[in-house]
Design an enzyme around this catalytic site. Structure first.
Site, mmCIF file in Angstrom:
data_model
loop_
_atom_site.group_PDB
_atom_site.id
_atom_site.type_symbol
_atom_site.label_atom_id
_atom_site.label_comp_id
_atom_site.label_asym_id
_atom_site.label_seq_id
_atom_site.Cartn_x
_atom_site.Cartn_y
_atom_site.Cartn_z
ATOM 1 N NE ARG A 103 -2.371 -0.332 3.811
ATOM 2 C CZ ARG A 103 -3.202 -0.046 4.801
ATOM 3 N NH1 ARG A 103 -4.505 -0.095 4.618
ATOM 4 N NH2 ARG A 103 -2.744 0.301 5.982
ATOM 5 C CB THR A 107 -2.931 7.319 -1.996
ATOM 6 O OG1 THR A 107 -2.168 6.144 -2.368
ATOM 7 C CG2 THR A 107 -2.155 8.573 -2.381
ATOM 8 C CG ASP A 199 2.801 -3.091 9.158
ATOM 9 O OD1 ASP A 199 3.190 -4.211 8.738
ATOM 10 O OD2 ASP A 199 2.772 -2.074 8.453
ATOM 11 C CG ASP A 202 6.408 -3.132 10.092
ATOM 12 O OD1 ASP A 202 7.062 -3.452 9.076
ATOM 13 O OD2 ASP A 202 6.027 -1.971 10.314
HETATM 14 C C1 PRP Z 1 -0.554 -5.051 4.299
HETATM 15 C C2 PRP Z 1 -1.227 -6.401 4.284
HETATM 16 C C3 PRP Z 1 -2.046 -6.339 3.031
HETATM 17 C C4 PRP Z 1 -2.440 -4.891 2.944
HETATM 18 C C5 PRP Z 1 -3.846 -4.737 3.366
HETATM 19 O O1 PRP Z 1 0.538 -5.046 3.444
HETATM 20 O O2 PRP Z 1 -0.336 -7.476 4.331
HETATM 21 O O3 PRP Z 1 -1.349 -6.751 1.873
HETATM 22 O O4 PRP Z 1 -1.576 -4.183 3.862
HETATM 23 O O5 PRP Z 1 -4.274 -3.438 3.223
HETATM 24 P P1 PRP Z 1 -5.381 -2.996 2.171
HETATM 25 O O6 PRP Z 1 -6.497 -3.975 2.287
HETATM 26 O O7 PRP Z 1 -5.766 -1.616 2.631
HETATM 27 O O8 PRP Z 1 -4.765 -2.976 0.808
HETATM 28 P P2 PRP Z 1 1.483 -3.757 3.293
HETATM 29 O O9 PRP Z 1 0.963 -2.846 2.217
HETATM 30 O O10 PRP Z 1 1.676 -3.129 4.644
HETATM 31 O O11 PRP Z 1 2.819 -4.347 2.732
HETATM 32 P P3 PRP Z 1 3.873 -5.329 3.439
HETATM 33 O O12 PRP Z 1 3.208 -6.679 3.573
HETATM 34 O O13 PRP Z 1 4.990 -5.346 2.468
HETATM 35 O O14 PRP Z 1 4.255 -4.759 4.770
HETATM 36 N N1 URA Z 2 -2.069 -3.776 6.921
HETATM 37 C C1 URA Z 2 -1.676 -4.254 8.125
HETATM 38 O O1 URA Z 2 -0.631 -4.921 8.222
HETATM 39 N N2 URA Z 2 -2.412 -3.969 9.206
HETATM 40 C C2 URA Z 2 -3.558 -3.254 9.139
HETATM 41 O O2 URA Z 2 -4.216 -3.043 10.177
HETATM 42 C C3 URA Z 2 -3.951 -2.762 7.877
HETATM 43 C C4 URA Z 2 -3.188 -3.046 6.785
#
Ligand code: PRP
Ligand code: URA
Length: 207
Positions: A103, A107, A199, A202
């Site tokens: 994400r 935005t 997160d 993380d």
């Molecule tokens: C997180 C999660 C999803 C997304 C969900 O990933 O693992 O893929 O956010 O959010 P959404 O439904 O609003 O799209 P992130 O974008 O944080 O990436 P990462 O797994 O690389 O940390």
């Molecule tokens: N992605 C995450 O990892 N946690 C949230 O709560 C939303 C998006």
């Protein structure tokens, strides 16, 4: 809501509560997520079609059943990787695709940065896995990519889903069932799930 399935088994719910706890470090978080993914796989695959297969037992010839179609797991990077080994323990013959989607933190729009799928994905059962369904942007984009690659039997498997994300994925892809362990209350102003677990990426990777 239709086409949303909450796997509310008490053992899974107990592990989910431990995982939500902010004091769980990445080692504990990874272990719990792995166990939950493995346990959820039994429910998610319940309606997979089977076909007959002859088998000779030590006693006699008989006919058993096996899964009719191969299975493709597709974790959304990064956090989907945290559920992959658990699912693979139940479906060790599954092939593995990867979709990199993250994400934009401002935005909340999804940014696709990596794709690698098996060429015969169209003839397989596809499990798209990501622990978090928040706005639904990442999930919807990933399903769109799978469909363009020819996938037809897609299930979206997450851990925690927000009502906003469920609605968004259903609006874009009403044919795709969503499986989760919990539907949480809402998103906050930054697009994080409440109560959620923070997160996921993380917490899995200790970043
Ligand atoms: C997180 C999660 C999803 C997304 C969900 O990933 O693992 O893929 O956010 O959010 P959404 O439904 O609003 O799209 P992130 O974008 O944080 O990436 P990462 O797994 O690389 O940390
Ligand atoms: N992605 C995450 O990892 N946690 C949230 O709560 C939303 C998006």
């Amino acid at each position: 809501m239709q086409n949303i399935f909450v796997v509310d088994h008490p053992v899974i719910q107990t592990k989910l509560t431990e995982l939500r706890d902010f004091t769980a470090d990445h080692r504990k978080f990874r272990n719990l997520l792995d166990e939950i993914a493995m346990l959820m796989t039994y429910e998610i695959t319940r309606d997979f079609p089977t076909k007959p297969r002859p088998v000779r037992t030590p006693m006699e010839q008989t006919v058993g059943v096996v899964l009719a179609r191969p299975v493709t797991l597709v974790p959304i990077l990064r956090a989907g990787l945290g559920m992959t080994d658990g699912v693979l323990r139940v479906l060790p013959e599954a092939r593995l695709g990867h979709l990199g989607v993250r994400r934009n933190e401002e935005t909340l729009e999804p940014i696709a940065y990596y794709q690698k799928l098996p060429p015969d994905i169209a003839s397989t059962e596809v499990l798209l896995i990501d622990p978090m369904l928040a706005t639904g942007g990442s999930g919807s984009a990933a399903v769109e990519f799978l469909k363009r690659a020819g996938a037809t039997n897609i299930k979206f498997v997450c851990l925690v889903a927000a009502p906003e994300g469920i609605a968004a994925v259903h609006a874009a892809h009403p044919d795709v069932p969503i499986f989760c362990a919990a539907v949480d209350r809402q998103l906050n102003e930054k697009g994080y799930i409440l109560p959620g677990l923070g997160d996921a990426g993380d917490r899995i990777f200790g970043t």
